[in-house]
Design a protein around this motif. Structure first.
Motif, PDB file in Angstrom:
ATOM      1  N   ASN A 172       0.844  -1.182   0.000  1.00 49.08           N
ATOM      2  CA  ASN A 172       0.000   0.000   0.000  1.00 49.08           C
ATOM      3  C   ASN A 172       0.891   1.248   0.000  1.00 49.08           C
ATOM      4  O   ASN A 172       1.581   1.529   0.970  1.00 49.08           O
ATOM      5  CB  ASN A 172      -0.889  -0.020   1.249  1.00 49.08           C
ATOM      6  CG  ASN A 172      -1.956   1.045   1.192  1.00 49.08           C
ATOM      7  OD1 ASN A 172      -2.064   1.772   0.221  1.00 49.08           O
ATOM      8  ND2 ASN A 172      -2.713   1.138   2.259  1.00 49.08           N
ATOM      9  N   PRO A 173       0.923   2.049  -1.076  1.00 49.01           N
ATOM     10  CA  PRO A 173       1.778   3.242  -1.120  1.00 49.01           C
ATOM     11  C   PRO A 173       1.238   4.317  -0.174  1.00 49.01           C
ATOM     12  O   PRO A 173       0.047   4.382   0.110  1.00 49.01           O
ATOM     13  CB  PRO A 173       1.704   3.692  -2.573  1.00 49.01           C
ATOM     14  CG  PRO A 173       0.425   3.141  -3.082  1.00 49.01           C
ATOM     15  CD  PRO A 173       0.172   1.860  -2.325  1.00 49.01           C
ATOM     16  N   LEU A 174       2.136   5.147   0.285  1.00 46.20           N
ATOM     17  CA  LEU A 174       1.748   6.247   1.162  1.00 46.20           C
ATOM     18  C   LEU A 174       1.061   7.339   0.362  1.00 46.20           C
ATOM     19  O   LEU A 174       1.478   7.681  -0.744  1.00 46.20           O
ATOM     20  CB  LEU A 174       2.970   6.848   1.856  1.00 46.20           C
ATOM     21  CG  LEU A 174       3.666   6.012   2.924  1.00 46.20           C
ATOM     22  CD1 LEU A 174       4.924   6.730   3.386  1.00 46.20           C
ATOM     23  CD2 LEU A 174       2.754   5.767   4.093  1.00 46.20           C
ATOM     24  N   SER A 175       0.023   7.887   0.939  1.00 45.14           N
ATOM     25  CA  SER A 175      -0.627   9.021   0.293  1.00 45.14           C
ATOM     26  C   SER A 175       0.257  10.244   0.506  1.00 45.14           C
ATOM     27  O   SER A 175       1.082  10.280   1.423  1.00 45.14           O
ATOM     28  CB  SER A 175      -2.018   9.241   0.886  1.00 45.14           C
ATOM     29  OG  SER A 175      -1.911   9.682   2.213  1.00 45.14           O
ATOM     30  N   PRO A 176       0.103  11.272  -0.324  1.00 42.68           N
ATOM     31  CA  PRO A 176       0.931  12.475  -0.175  1.00 42.68           C
ATOM     32  C   PRO A 176       0.801  13.116   1.216  1.00 42.68           C
ATOM     33  O   PRO A 176       1.783  13.617   1.769  1.00 42.68           O
ATOM     34  CB  PRO A 176       0.421  13.419  -1.258  1.00 42.68           C
ATOM     35  CG  PRO A 176      -0.182  12.516  -2.286  1.00 42.68           C
ATOM     36  CD  PRO A 176      -0.725  11.337  -1.535  1.00 42.68           C
ATOM     37  N   VAL A 177      -0.371  13.079   1.798  1.00 44.03           N
ATOM     38  CA  VAL A 177      -0.581  13.673   3.112  1.00 44.03           C
ATOM     39  C   VAL A 177       0.197  12.883   4.171  1.00 44.03           C
ATOM     40  O   VAL A 177       0.871  13.461   5.029  1.00 44.03           O
ATOM     41  CB  VAL A 177      -2.087  13.737   3.462  1.00 44.03           C
ATOM     42  CG1 VAL A 177      -2.297  14.205   4.887  1.00 44.03           C
ATOM     43  CG2 VAL A 177      -2.822  14.633   2.484  1.00 44.03           C
ATOM     44  N   LYS A 178       0.139  11.553   4.106  1.00 46.12           N
ATOM     45  CA  LYS A 178       0.863  10.726   5.063  1.00 46.12           C
ATOM     46  C   LYS A 178       2.371  10.900   4.896  1.00 46.12           C
ATOM     47  O   LYS A 178       3.118  10.923   5.880  1.00 46.12           O
ATOM     48  CB  LYS A 178       0.485   9.262   4.896  1.00 46.12           C
ATOM     49  CG  LYS A 178      -0.905   8.923   5.383  1.00 46.12           C
ATOM     50  CD  LYS A 178      -1.179   7.443   5.217  1.00 46.12           C
ATOM     51  CE  LYS A 178      -2.578   7.099   5.693  1.00 46.12           C
ATOM     52  NZ  LYS A 178      -2.873   5.665   5.517  1.00 46.12           N
ATOM     53  N   LEU A 179       2.826  11.028   3.666  1.00 50.33           N
ATOM     54  CA  LEU A 179       4.247  11.217   3.405  1.00 50.33           C
ATOM     55  C   LEU A 179       4.744  12.541   3.996  1.00 50.33           C
ATOM     56  O   LEU A 179       5.800  12.599   4.632  1.00 50.33           O
ATOM     57  CB  LEU A 179       4.522  11.177   1.900  1.00 50.33           C
ATOM     58  CG  LEU A 179       5.977  11.326   1.469  1.00 50.33           C
ATOM     59  CD1 LEU A 179       6.824  10.193   2.041  1.00 50.33           C
ATOM     60  CD2 LEU A 179       6.078  11.358  -0.039  1.00 50.33           C
ATOM     61  N   VAL A 180       3.975  13.608   3.802  1.00 57.81           N
ATOM     62  CA  VAL A 180       4.346  14.910   4.356  1.00 57.81           C
ATOM     63  C   VAL A 180       4.358  14.844   5.882  1.00 57.81           C
ATOM     64  O   VAL A 180       5.268  15.372   6.533  1.00 57.81           O
ATOM     65  CB  VAL A 180       3.398  16.015   3.841  1.00 57.81           C
ATOM     66  CG1 VAL A 180       3.598  17.312   4.602  1.00 57.81           C
ATOM     67  CG2 VAL A 180       3.601  16.238   2.355  1.00 57.81           C
ATOM     68  N   MET A 181       3.368  14.203   6.473  1.00 54.74           N
ATOM     69  CA  MET A 181       3.319  14.078   7.927  1.00 54.74           C
ATOM     70  C   MET A 181       4.519  13.283   8.449  1.00 54.74           C
ATOM     71  O   MET A 181       5.102  13.622   9.476  1.00 54.74           O
ATOM     72  CB  MET A 181       2.006  13.412   8.367  1.00 54.74           C
ATOM     73  CG  MET A 181       0.771  14.265   8.109  1.00 54.74           C
ATOM     74  SD  MET A 181       0.810  15.832   8.984  1.00 54.74           S
ATOM     75  CE  MET A 181       0.601  15.272  10.647  1.00 54.74           C
ATOM     76  N   LEU A 182       4.877  12.213   7.749  1.00 61.71           N
ATOM     77  CA  LEU A 182       6.034  11.407   8.128  1.00 61.71           C
ATOM     78  C   LEU A 182       7.321  12.226   8.054  1.00 61.71           C
ATOM     79  O   LEU A 182       8.145  12.192   8.972  1.00 61.71           O
ATOM     80  CB  LEU A 182       6.134  10.171   7.230  1.00 61.71           C
ATOM     81  CG  LEU A 182       7.323   9.251   7.476  1.00 61.71           C
ATOM     82  CD1 LEU A 182       7.205   8.607   8.855  1.00 61.71           C
ATOM     83  CD2 LEU A 182       7.403   8.204   6.395  1.00 61.71           C
ATOM     84  N   LEU A 183       7.502  12.997   6.985  1.00 62.53           N
ATOM     85  CA  LEU A 183       8.696  13.816   6.836  1.00 62.53           C
ATOM     86  C   LEU A 183       8.763  14.913   7.899  1.00 62.53           C
ATOM     87  O   LEU A 183       9.833  15.196   8.447  1.00 62.53           O
ATOM     88  CB  LEU A 183       8.754  14.431   5.436  1.00 62.53           C
ATOM     89  CG  LEU A 183       9.011  13.451   4.290  1.00 62.53           C
ATOM     90  CD1 LEU A 183       8.896  14.159   2.948  1.00 62.53           C
ATOM     91  CD2 LEU A 183      10.367  12.805   4.446  1.00 62.53           C
ATOM     92  N   LEU A 184       7.630  15.535   8.210  1.00 58.75           N
ATOM     93  CA  LEU A 184       7.605  16.558   9.256  1.00 58.75           C
ATOM     94  C   LEU A 184       7.942  15.971  10.626  1.00 58.75           C
ATOM     95  O   LEU A 184       8.685  16.576  11.411  1.00 58.75           O
ATOM     96  CB  LEU A 184       6.252  17.257   9.295  1.00 58.75           C
ATOM     97  CG  LEU A 184       5.968  18.232   8.150  1.00 58.75           C
ATOM     98  CD1 LEU A 184       4.537  18.761   8.239  1.00 58.75           C
ATOM     99  CD2 LEU A 184       6.956  19.371   8.163  1.00 58.75           C
ATOM    100  N   SER A 185       7.417  14.802  10.920  1.00 58.15           N
ATOM    101  CA  SER A 185       7.710  14.189  12.217  1.00 58.15           C
ATOM    102  C   SER A 185       9.180  13.768  12.302  1.00 58.15           C
ATOM    103  O   SER A 185       9.804  13.902  13.364  1.00 58.15           O
ATOM    104  CB  SER A 185       6.783  12.996  12.481  1.00 58.15           C
ATOM    105  OG  SER A 185       7.014  11.969  11.554  1.00 58.15           O
TER     106      SER A 185
END
Length: 100
Positions: A2-15
């Motif tokens: 399951n690929p990460l959605s853009p929102v989840k990816l941004v949240m992961l990078l910010l964290s």
């Protein structure tokens, strides 16, 4: 997979960025800062040299100064300021340069 959605990816990078900044702050806040000065006790070095050799000559004094300069040159290249011990009122023991 399951690929990460853009929102989840941004949240992961910010964290990840926040955790890295927090770790850097912790390391900087609680790490001791070494002294940015070094102290050379020239008077004691000269006394030791005279005790070892009563016929102290000018060449011996020049050799001692060359030895002091070679021992302090790496410190100078690191940006550390060198003081003579007679000019220092109080300094931590680790600030004194050991010249043998």
């Amino acid at each position: 997979m399951n690929p990460l959605s853009p929102v989840k990816l941004v949240m992961l990078l910010l964290s990840c960025g926040f955790c890295g900044a927090l770790g850097g702050y912790y390391a900087a806040a609680f790490s001791p800062v070494p002294a940015q000065i070094a102290v050379v006790d020239v008077q004691t070095l000269v006394k030791k040299a005279v005790e070892n050799n009563q016929a102290q000559t000018e060449d011996d004094a020049k050799a001692l100064m060359t030895k002091i300069k070679s021992a302090t040159q790496p410190l100078i290249e690191q940006g550390i300021v060198i003081f003579d011990a007679q000019s220092v009122l109080h300094a931590p023991e680790e600030a004194y340069v050991n010249i043998e």
